[in-house]
Design a protein around this motif. Structure first.
Motif, PDB file in Angstrom:
ATOM      1  N   ARG A  17      -2.882  -8.891  -0.760  1.00 38.91           N
ATOM      2  CA  ARG A  17      -4.276  -8.879  -1.204  1.00 38.91           C
ATOM      3  C   ARG A  17      -4.347  -8.171  -2.555  1.00 38.91           C
ATOM      4  NH1 ARG A  17      -6.455  -9.981   4.171  1.00 38.91           N
ATOM      5  NH2 ARG A  17      -4.918 -11.559   4.731  1.00 38.91           N
ATOM      6  N   GLU A  18      -4.883  -8.836  -3.568  1.00 41.45           N
ATOM      7  CA  GLU A  18      -4.964  -8.283  -4.921  1.00 41.45           C
ATOM      8  C   GLU A  18      -6.396  -8.375  -5.438  1.00 41.45           C
ATOM      9  OE1 GLU A  18      -2.356 -10.542  -7.389  1.00 41.45           O
ATOM     10  OE2 GLU A  18      -0.598 -10.265  -6.103  1.00 41.45           O
ATOM     11  N   VAL A  19      -6.744  -7.448  -6.351  1.00 44.55           N
ATOM     12  CA  VAL A  19      -8.043  -7.476  -7.029  1.00 44.55           C
ATOM     13  C   VAL A  19      -7.798  -7.560  -8.528  1.00 44.55           C
ATOM     14  CG1 VAL A  19     -10.149  -6.187  -7.562  1.00 44.55           C
ATOM     15  CG2 VAL A  19      -9.237  -6.177  -5.223  1.00 44.55           C
ATOM     16  N   HIS A  20      -8.483  -8.491  -9.188  1.00 45.76           N
ATOM     17  CA  HIS A  20      -8.366  -8.652 -10.637  1.00 45.76           C
ATOM     18  C   HIS A  20      -9.764  -8.704 -11.253  1.00 45.76           C
ATOM     19  CE1 HIS A  20      -4.064  -9.736 -10.348  1.00 45.76           C
ATOM     20  NE2 HIS A  20      -4.435 -10.360  -9.228  1.00 45.76           N
ATOM     21  N   TYR A  21     -10.034  -7.797 -12.193  1.00 38.22           N
ATOM     22  CA  TYR A  21     -11.305  -7.825 -12.916  1.00 38.22           C
ATOM     23  C   TYR A  21     -11.165  -8.726 -14.150  1.00 38.22           C
ATOM     24  CZ  TYR A  21     -13.230  -4.079 -10.061  1.00 38.22           C
ATOM     25  OH  TYR A  21     -13.712  -3.353  -9.009  1.00 38.22           O
ATOM     26  N   VAL A  22     -12.292  -9.283 -14.578  1.00 44.36           N
ATOM     27  CA  VAL A  22     -12.314 -10.152 -15.761  1.00 44.36           C
ATOM     28  C   VAL A  22     -13.480  -9.735 -16.652  1.00 44.36           C
ATOM     29  CG1 VAL A  22     -12.251 -12.521 -16.622  1.00 44.36           C
ATOM     30  CG2 VAL A  22     -11.548 -12.051 -14.267  1.00 44.36           C
ATOM     31  N   PHE A  61      -8.720 -11.541  -5.151  1.00 45.64           N
ATOM     32  CA  PHE A  61     -10.146 -11.361  -5.373  1.00 45.64           C
ATOM     33  C   PHE A  61     -10.374 -11.208  -6.875  1.00 45.64           C
ATOM     34  CE2 PHE A  61      -9.407  -9.622  -1.088  1.00 45.64           C
ATOM     35  CZ  PHE A  61     -10.308 -10.386  -0.349  1.00 45.64           C
ATOM     36  N   ILE A  62     -11.093 -12.147  -7.462  1.00 46.81           N
ATOM     37  CA  ILE A  62     -11.400 -12.117  -8.892  1.00 46.81           C
ATOM     38  C   ILE A  62     -12.808 -11.549  -9.041  1.00 46.81           C
ATOM     39  CG2 ILE A  62     -11.570 -13.441 -11.024  1.00 46.81           C
ATOM     40  CD1 ILE A  62      -8.782 -13.516  -9.759  1.00 46.81           C
ATOM     41  N   ARG A  63     -12.922 -10.428  -9.770  1.00 45.56           N
ATOM     42  CA  ARG A  63     -14.222  -9.771  -9.915  1.00 45.56           C
ATOM     43  C   ARG A  63     -14.669  -9.770 -11.379  1.00 45.56           C
ATOM     44  NH1 ARG A  63     -13.224  -4.234  -6.405  1.00 45.56           N
ATOM     45  NH2 ARG A  63     -13.011  -5.175  -4.319  1.00 45.56           N
ATOM     46  N   PRO A  64     -15.432 -10.772 -11.790  1.00 44.64           N
ATOM     47  CA  PRO A  64     -15.982 -10.754 -13.145  1.00 44.64           C
ATOM     48  C   PRO A  64     -17.080  -9.699 -13.267  1.00 44.64           C
ATOM     49  CG  PRO A  64     -16.787 -12.659 -11.937  1.00 44.64           C
ATOM     50  CD  PRO A  64     -15.797 -11.988 -11.051  1.00 44.64           C
ATOM     51  N   VAL A  65     -17.272  -9.214 -14.484  1.00 41.96           N
ATOM     52  CA  VAL A  65     -18.403  -8.325 -14.781  1.00 41.96           C
ATOM     53  C   VAL A  65     -19.633  -9.196 -15.010  1.00 41.96           C
ATOM     54  CG1 VAL A  65     -16.919  -6.493 -15.691  1.00 41.96           C
ATOM     55  CG2 VAL A  65     -17.730  -8.277 -17.236  1.00 41.96           C
ATOM     56  N   GLY A  66     -20.708  -8.624 -15.553  1.00 42.38           N
ATOM     57  CA  GLY A  66     -21.905  -9.401 -15.815  1.00 42.38           C
ATOM     58  C   GLY A  66     -21.599 -10.603 -16.703  1.00 42.38           C
ATOM     59  N   ILE A  67     -22.082 -11.773 -16.310  1.00 42.80           N
ATOM     60  CA  ILE A  67     -21.736 -13.004 -17.024  1.00 42.80           C
ATOM     61  C   ILE A  67     -22.771 -13.283 -18.111  1.00 42.80           C
ATOM     62  CG2 ILE A  67     -21.200 -15.447 -16.761  1.00 42.80           C
ATOM     63  CD1 ILE A  67     -20.513 -14.900 -13.846  1.00 42.80           C
ATOM     64  N   TYR A  68     -22.299 -13.687 -19.282  1.00 40.21           N
ATOM     65  CA  TYR A  68     -23.194 -13.920 -20.418  1.00 40.21           C
ATOM     66  C   TYR A  68     -24.403 -14.779 -20.063  1.00 40.21           C
ATOM     67  CZ  TYR A  68     -19.590 -12.303 -23.828  1.00 40.21           C
ATOM     68  OH  TYR A  68     -18.685 -11.578 -24.552  1.00 40.21           O
ATOM     69  N   TYR A 128     -19.907   0.101 -12.116  1.00 39.59           N
ATOM     70  CA  TYR A 128     -18.636   0.062 -12.832  1.00 39.59           C
ATOM     71  C   TYR A 128     -17.600   1.071 -12.332  1.00 39.59           C
ATOM     72  CZ  TYR A 128     -21.558  -2.526 -16.115  1.00 39.59           C
ATOM     73  OH  TYR A 128     -22.416  -3.421 -16.682  1.00 39.59           O
ATOM     74  N   GLU A 129     -17.903   1.790 -11.251  1.00 35.04           N
ATOM     75  CA  GLU A 129     -17.019   2.877 -10.802  1.00 35.04           C
ATOM     76  C   GLU A 129     -15.575   2.414 -10.601  1.00 35.04           C
ATOM     77  OE1 GLU A 129     -20.182   5.709  -8.368  1.00 35.04           O
ATOM     78  OE2 GLU A 129     -19.093   4.128  -7.304  1.00 35.04           O
ATOM     79  N   ASP A 130     -15.386   1.330  -9.873  1.00 31.96           N
ATOM     80  CA  ASP A 130     -14.027   0.852  -9.616  1.00 31.96           C
ATOM     81  C   ASP A 130     -13.462   0.114 -10.823  1.00 31.96           C
ATOM     82  OD1 ASP A 130     -11.912   0.493  -7.444  1.00 31.96           O
ATOM     83  OD2 ASP A 130     -12.196  -1.587  -8.089  1.00 31.96           O
ATOM     84  N   TYR A 131     -14.321  -0.596 -11.535  1.00 33.06           N
ATOM     85  CA  TYR A 131     -13.883  -1.354 -12.714  1.00 33.06           C
ATOM     86  C   TYR A 131     -13.189  -0.455 -13.726  1.00 33.06           C
ATOM     87  CZ  TYR A 131     -14.330  -3.709 -17.252  1.00 33.06           C
ATOM     88  OH  TYR A 131     -14.075  -4.242 -18.491  1.00 33.06           O
ATOM     89  N   TYR A 132     -13.762   0.708 -14.007  1.00 35.38           N
ATOM     90  CA  TYR A 132     -13.196   1.582 -15.030  1.00 35.38           C
ATOM     91  C   TYR A 132     -11.857   2.180 -14.625  1.00 35.38           C
ATOM     92  CZ  TYR A 132     -17.350   1.194 -17.926  1.00 35.38           C
ATOM     93  OH  TYR A 132     -18.351   0.712 -18.731  1.00 35.38           O
ATOM     94  N   GLN A 133     -11.517   2.079 -13.355  1.00 33.25           N
ATOM     95  CA  GLN A 133     -10.199   2.514 -12.906  1.00 33.25           C
ATOM     96  C   GLN A 133      -9.161   1.392 -12.982  1.00 33.25           C
ATOM     97  OE1 GLN A 133     -10.310   4.726  -9.120  1.00 33.25           O
ATOM     98  NE2 GLN A 133     -12.511   5.011  -9.441  1.00 33.25           N
ATOM     99  N   HIS A 134      -9.639   0.158 -13.217  1.00 30.39           N
ATOM    100  CA  HIS A 134      -8.745  -1.003 -13.239  1.00 30.39           C
ATOM    101  C   HIS A 134      -9.166  -1.975 -14.345  1.00 30.39           C
ATOM    102  CE1 HIS A 134      -8.927   0.490  -9.019  1.00 30.39           C
ATOM    103  NE2 HIS A 134      -7.621   0.365  -9.110  1.00 30.39           N
TER     104      HIS A 134
END
Length: 303
Positions: free
Chosen positions: A204-209, A148-155, A272-278
């Motif tokens: 199952r993996e999660v990756h932030y971008v 699972f690829i989870r980008p943040v807000g996109i430009y 951003y709760e989970d994002y800041y942990q990963h």
């Protein structure tokens, strides 16, 4: 490898297709638009024209693929000014069709382009559909590996600022200030997906971008300077006022309410709760780079 991409050749799909073809992969791009066929083929990929709502078409296209890249967008569900559409429901429907097609086709490796905020079904507004689709895909058999690829807000979401800058002389939203938050370039998303395609798949993996970390006020300064408005202000208004503005211009009510809640979750930090942990290593494309692209779009857009 034989790779199937959903999402056509938009802001992410086009650079991703180019990169995968250059690396020697056999790439098939799914699009619902027959007119995109020649553009897809010009990139060196095969075109599969059909609907995300057609599980039989998806199954046929996925069959024989080593990896399938899945994504869903608001545009796939319809026109955001169409007041009759249940966008969340329609995208959940796409998720179920994806699950059916993956099971029937025998694909064992999936990359799903999801979103920041997909860790929860509470308080994230319209983008909650990403959470729901992740949950649907997690119901697939355990021998199917998913990233699972989870980008943040996109430009490119910042292009929506252009009308209010031109009409009101400011960026107007229901959050703002000096708190830094993460943004990402579609080019960095494409690079991240291409990189993960060639890495091992396990479970199952999660990756932030993400590409850069900047505050709303820093965004206003960078974009303002790029368009010759050095004093550009990021103006904060209430949720209710923003909602009324969007309903006034004709947005679908679910979409308007959903975006207001999504943007409020940026200000509150829920998003951003989970994002800041990963947190990931930041990508290459910074706000200063995007500001040049923004300036071109700003000056090319007619009032």
């Amino acid at each position: 490898m034989n790779i199937v991409l959903t999402g056509s050749i938009g802001n992410i799909g086009k650079p991703l297709t180019k990169e995968l073809v250059q690396k020697g992969h056999s790439v098939t791009v799914i699009s619902s638009n027959e007119e995109r066929k020649s553009s897809i083929e010009a990139l060196g990929a095969k075109a599969a024209i059909g609907s995300m709502f057609d599980a039989e078409f998806l199954t046929e296209t996925f069959t024989g693929a080593d990896i399938v890249y899945l994504m869903e967008t608001m545009e796939a569900a319809g026109d955001m000014f169409d007041k009759s559409i249940d966008f969340i429901g329609k995208i959940i429907e796409i998720g179920h069709h994806y699950k059916t097609a993956v099971e029937r086709s025998g694909v064992k490796k999936i990359i799903h382009l999801s979103s920041i905020g997909a860790h929860t079904d509470k308080g994230t507004g319209i983008i909650v559909f990403h959470h729901h689709v992740e949950q649907i895909l997690k119901q697939l058999p355990d021998d199917i590996a998913i990233k699972f690829i989870r980008p943040v807000g996109i430009y490119f979401n910042m292009f929506s600022f252009i009308p209010t800058i031109k009409n009101k002389g400011a960026i107007v939203s229901n959050w703002g200030g000096d708190q830094k938050e993460s943004w990402v370039s579609p080019l960095d998303i494409a690079d991240a997906v291409a990189e993960e395609i060639e890495k091992p798949f396990m479970g199952r993996e999660v990756h932030y971008v993400a590409s850069d970390e900047v505050s709303p006020n820093e965004i206003a300064k960078a974009l303002g300077e790029s368009i010759g408005k050095a004093d550009l202000e990021w103006k904060v208004i209430s949720d209710q006022e923003l909602l009324e503005n969007w309903l006034h211009i004709g947005f679908n009510e679910q979409v308007a309410k959903g975006f207001v809640e999504t943007q409020a979750s940026q200000g509150s930090g829920i998003l951003y709760e989970d994002y800041y942990q990963h947190q990931p290593v930041l990508g290459k494309v910074k706000l200063a780079d995007f500001a040049k692209e923004f300036a071109v779009a700003y000056h090319n857009e007619e009032m």
